[in-house]
Design an enzyme around this catalytic site. Structure first.
Site, PDB file in Angstrom:
ATOM      1  N   HIS A 169       0.881  -1.176   0.000  1.00  0.00           N
ATOM      2  CA  HIS A 169       0.000   0.000   0.000  1.00  0.00           C
ATOM      3  C   HIS A 169       0.919   1.226   0.000  1.00  0.00           C
ATOM      4  O   HIS A 169       2.014   1.181   0.558  1.00  0.00           O
ATOM      5  CB  HIS A 169      -0.827  -0.056   1.291  1.00  0.00           C
ATOM      6  CG  HIS A 169      -1.874   0.991   1.420  1.00  0.00           C
ATOM      7  ND1 HIS A 169      -1.601   2.291   1.776  1.00  0.00           N
ATOM      8  CD2 HIS A 169      -3.216   0.941   1.252  1.00  0.00           C
ATOM      9  CE1 HIS A 169      -2.725   2.978   1.833  1.00  0.00           C
ATOM     10  NE2 HIS A 169      -3.724   2.184   1.509  1.00  0.00           N
TER      11      HIS A 169
ATOM     12  N   CYS B  23      -4.741   2.496  -3.781  1.00  0.00           N
ATOM     13  CA  CYS B  23      -3.535   3.005  -3.097  1.00  0.00           C
ATOM     14  C   CYS B  23      -2.346   2.084  -3.317  1.00  0.00           C
ATOM     15  O   CYS B  23      -1.552   1.865  -2.385  1.00  0.00           O
ATOM     16  CB  CYS B  23      -3.779   3.190  -1.596  1.00  0.00           C
ATOM     17  SG  CYS B  23      -4.942   4.464  -1.219  1.00  0.00           S
TER      18      CYS B  23
ATOM     19  N   ASP C  16       3.700  -4.186   8.056  1.00  0.00           N
ATOM     20  CA  ASP C  16       2.440  -3.445   7.997  1.00  0.00           C
ATOM     21  C   ASP C  16       1.308  -4.455   8.191  1.00  0.00           C
ATOM     22  O   ASP C  16       1.007  -5.247   7.302  1.00  0.00           O
ATOM     23  CB  ASP C  16       2.365  -2.744   6.633  1.00  0.00           C
ATOM     24  CG  ASP C  16       0.979  -2.160   6.353  1.00  0.00           C
ATOM     25  OD1 ASP C  16       0.049  -2.389   7.140  1.00  0.00           O
ATOM     26  OD2 ASP C  16       0.840  -1.491   5.322  1.00  0.00           O
TER      27      ASP C  16
ATOM     28  N   GLN D 223      -3.824  -5.117   7.055  1.00  0.00           N
ATOM     29  CA  GLN D 223      -4.790  -6.079   6.504  1.00  0.00           C
ATOM     30  C   GLN D 223      -4.616  -7.471   7.111  1.00  0.00           C
ATOM     31  O   GLN D 223      -5.218  -8.434   6.623  1.00  0.00           O
ATOM     32  CB  GLN D 223      -4.616  -6.193   4.976  1.00  0.00           C
ATOM     33  CG  GLN D 223      -4.898  -4.924   4.212  1.00  0.00           C
ATOM     34  CD  GLN D 223      -6.381  -4.552   4.207  1.00  0.00           C
ATOM     35  OE1 GLN D 223      -7.242  -5.334   4.613  1.00  0.00           O
ATOM     36  NE2 GLN D 223      -6.683  -3.347   3.766  1.00  0.00           N
TER      37      GLN D 223
ATOM     38  N   LYS E 142      -9.664  -0.786  10.963  1.00  0.00           N
ATOM     39  CA  LYS E 142      -9.759  -2.002  10.146  1.00  0.00           C
ATOM     40  C   LYS E 142      -9.956  -3.248  11.009  1.00  0.00           C
ATOM     41  O   LYS E 142     -10.061  -4.357  10.503  1.00  0.00           O
ATOM     42  CB  LYS E 142      -8.496  -2.155   9.299  1.00  0.00           C
ATOM     43  CG  LYS E 142      -8.401  -1.104   8.189  1.00  0.00           C
ATOM     44  CD  LYS E 142      -7.326  -1.450   7.209  1.00  0.00           C
ATOM     45  CE  LYS E 142      -6.845  -0.271   6.419  1.00  0.00           C
ATOM     46  NZ  LYS E 142      -7.657  -0.008   5.222  1.00  0.00           N
TER      47      LYS E 142
HETATM   48  N1  PMP Z   1      -1.403  -0.587   4.713  1.00  0.00           N
HETATM   49  C1  PMP Z   1      -2.352  -1.362   4.171  1.00  0.00           C
HETATM   50  C2  PMP Z   1      -1.978  -2.735   3.713  1.00  0.00           C
HETATM   51  C3  PMP Z   1      -3.657  -0.880   4.057  1.00  0.00           C
HETATM   52  O1  PMP Z   1      -4.606  -1.660   3.513  1.00  0.00           O
HETATM   53  C4  PMP Z   1      -3.969   0.420   4.528  1.00  0.00           C
HETATM   54  C5  PMP Z   1      -5.371   0.985   4.443  1.00  0.00           C
HETATM   55  N2  PMP Z   1      -6.018   0.801   3.246  1.00  0.00           N
HETATM   56  C6  PMP Z   1      -2.932   1.184   5.086  1.00  0.00           C
HETATM   57  C7  PMP Z   1      -1.677   0.641   5.167  1.00  0.00           C
HETATM   58  C8  PMP Z   1      -3.186   2.561   5.610  1.00  0.00           C
HETATM   59  O2  PMP Z   1      -4.007   2.509   6.723  1.00  0.00           O
HETATM   60  P1  PMP Z   1      -4.575   3.855   7.370  1.00  0.00           P
HETATM   61  O3  PMP Z   1      -5.210   4.623   6.252  1.00  0.00           O
HETATM   62  O4  PMP Z   1      -5.560   3.378   8.382  1.00  0.00           O
HETATM   63  O5  PMP Z   1      -3.423   4.583   7.964  1.00  0.00           O
END
Ligand code: PMP
Length: 406
Positions: free
Chosen positions: A122, A363, A199, A202, A225
Site C-alpha cells: 500500500h 492506493c 504493515d 490487513q 480495520k
Molecule cells: N497498509 C495497508 C496494507 C492498508 O490496507 C492500509 C489501508 N487501506 C494502510 C496501510 C493505511 O491505513 P490507514 O489509512 O488506516 O493509515
C-alpha cells in the site's frame, strides 16, 4: 457456536438499506464496521468521564488515564508483545510508518544505504520509505511479486546486502489478499542483520498474532480495520529498538523536563506520543479487541475461510472475470476485472444495487503497473458477511455485464 444473525445485530450499519435495497457491505478491507460495544464505549466516555489524560489530578482525568493505559495493556496482550512500553498509540498505520521512517532515518540512514520494500505495498508502506531515502541520499529497492501475487522470496538473499538498513513488508496485501510468508521473510532478513517493519493493516484482524514468537522488529495496524474507531492506530517496536530511536514529534506529554536550555524526553512509550492522545479511540479499540476475543478468533478465522471458498468458487465462474491475486493463502479480498468493463462503471452499477465495493488503484499503483492496468474492482468480506451477500455480488456482476456489454 457462530450465531450470525445475532452477530450481525451487533453491527447496526449492516442492517441499513441504500437506494431502498439491503446493503451488502463488501468493502471491509477499506474499513470494517463497528460493533455496538465500540460505539457505546465512545458515547459512555463522553457522557460520563471525558477528561484529558496524564496531567490531571482530578477523578475524571485519572479515570481516563487508567482507561487509556489499560487499553495499551489490552493491545499488548492481543498482539502478545513482551511489554506495554513497546505499544505506541498513533492515529493509524500511516502515522506508524511515518513515525518509524522519520525517526529511523534520522538515526541510521546514510547516503548509499538501502531500504527494501515489497512491490505489493500500500502507498502508506512505500511512500514514507521512498521519501526518507530521497532526503538522505539512500536508495529504495523493490522486492517483486510473481503472477499469482506471491512475493519473490527466492530473491531475498540477493536483494539484501550490507547496505540494507530495513525491510518493509505487509502481512497481507490490500490488493492481492496474499498472506505473506513472514516467518521465512523475517528469518532471511535477520540472517542478513536487517530489521523488518511489518504493515499489519490487513492482517491483524484475520489471524492470531504473537509478536514475541514472530520476531518482527516493528509492527503497525489501524483501529478502524479491526472493528475499532477511526483515528487510532498502533505501532509496536522491540523495546531495544524504540529506546534507540529519537522522538519524531515534539510537544506536551512526551517530555520529562523542559527548560529553554534543554528538554529531557519521557520514557517509552510516551516519548513517541506527543500531544493529547486519542484516549477515547484507544479505549474503544480495546472494546473491539475484547469483542473479537469473545467471539473467538479461531471461529472467526474458520468462518472467513468458509466464505473465501464460497466466494472464490462463485467468482471464478463469472464470465470474462480475471482475478488478480491467486495465492493459496489469502484473506477475503478479491480484486478483479470484467472483460470490457471499466471498474468505475462496475462500482457505480453495483452501488445502485446496494453492493458496496471499492474500485480504482487501491492506493497501490505499483501493483497496477505490474499488471499493466489502470484499476480494479475489489470486494472484501469478513466474518459478518453472508452467503447471500456474495450471491448478490455475483448477480450484480451479471447485471453489470449485461448493462455494459449488451
Ligand atoms: N497498509 C495497508 C496494507 C492498508 O490496507 C492500509 C489501508 N487501506 C494502510 C496501510 C493505511 O491505513 P490507514 O489509512 O488506516 O493509515
Amino acid at each position: 457456536m457462530f450465531d450470525l444473525e445475532k452477530i450481525r445485530q451487533d453491527f447496526p450499519v449492516l442492517g441499513e438499506r441504500v437506494y431502498g435495497r439491503k446493503l451488502a457491505y463488501l468493502d471491509n478491507a477499506a474499513t470494517t464496521q463497528k460493533p455496538l460495544a465500540v460505539i457505546d464505549k465512545e458515547r459512555e466516555i463522553y457522557e460520563k468521564c471525558n477528561s484529558n489524560i496524564h496531567r490531571g489530578v482530578h477523578k475524571l482525568s485519572n479515570l481516563c488515564t487508567e482507561m487509556y493505559e489499560s487499553a495499551r495493556e489490552r493491545v499488548r496482550s492481543f498482539v502478545k508483545a513482551k511489554s506495554a512500553s513497546e505499544i505506541i498509540f498513533t492515529s493509524g498505520t500511516t502515522a506508524s510508518v511515518n513515525l518509524v521512517a522519520y525517526s529511523f532515518s534520522e538515526k541510521y540512514l546514510k547516503p548509499g544505504d538501502e531500504i527494501l520494500v515489497s512491490e505489493s505495498e500500500h502507498h502508506s508502506n512505500l511512500v514514507p520509505w521512498q521519501q526518507i531515502c530521497f532526503r538522505k541520499g539512500a536508495k529504495i529497492r523493490m522486492l517483486p511479486f510473481d503472477e499469482e501475487g506471491c512475493l519473490r522470496i527466492d530473491l531475498l538473499d540477493e536483494l539484501l546486502n550490507e547496505r540494507t538498513k530495513l525491510l518493509a513488508v505487509a502481512q497481507v496485501s490490500n490488493v492481492l489478499g496474499t498472506v505473506n510468508p513472514l516467518d521465512t521473510i523475517v528469518k532471511i532478513a535477520h540472517r542478513h542483520g536487517v530489521p523488518v517493519f511489518v504493515d499489519g493493516a490487513q492482517g491483524v484482524q484475520h489471524a492470531d498474532i504473537d509478536l514475541v514468537a514472530s520476531d518482527f522488529d516493528f509492527y503497525a495496524f489501524s483501529g478502524h480495520k479491526i472493528y475499532g474507531p477511526t483515528g487510532i492506530g498502533v505501532l509496536y517496536g522491540k523495546e531495544r529498538l524504540l529506546e534507540e530511536l529519537p522522538p519524531w514529534q515534539y510537544g506536551g506529554d512526551m517530555v520529562s523536563s523542559v527548560s529553554f536550555a534543554e528538554t529531557r524526553f519521557a520514557e517509552l512509550p510516551l516519548k513517541f506520543e506527543a500531544g493529547t492522545a486519542n484516549y477515547v479511540g484507544a479505549t474503544a479499540l480495546g472494546e473491539a479487541l475484547d469483542y473479537l476475543d469473545k467471539l473467538g478468533r479461531d471461529k472467526i478465522h474458520a468462518r472467513e475461510m468458509e466464505l473465501n471458498d464460497y466466494a472464490f468458487t462463485a467468482l471464478s465462474k463469472v464470465p470474462g472475470i480475471r482475478i488478480f491475486g491467486t495465492a493459496k493463502d489469502k484473506t477475503g479480498i478479491a480484486s478483479f476485472l470484467l472483460d470490457g468493463v471499466h471498474p468505475a462503471d462496475a462500482g457505480e452499477i453495483l452501488d445502485k444495487m446496494g453492493i458496496a465495493v471499492r474500485v480504482g488503484q487501491l492506493c497501490a499503483e505499483p501493483v497496477m503497473r505490474h499488471y499493466g492496468i489502470n484499476g480494479l474492482v475489489r470486494a472484501s468480506w469478513v466474518f459478518y458477511n453472508t452467503y447471500s451477500e456474495i450471491d448478490a455480488l455475483i448477480e450484480g456482476l451479471d447485471k453489470v455485464r449485461k448493462m455494459v456489454l449488451d
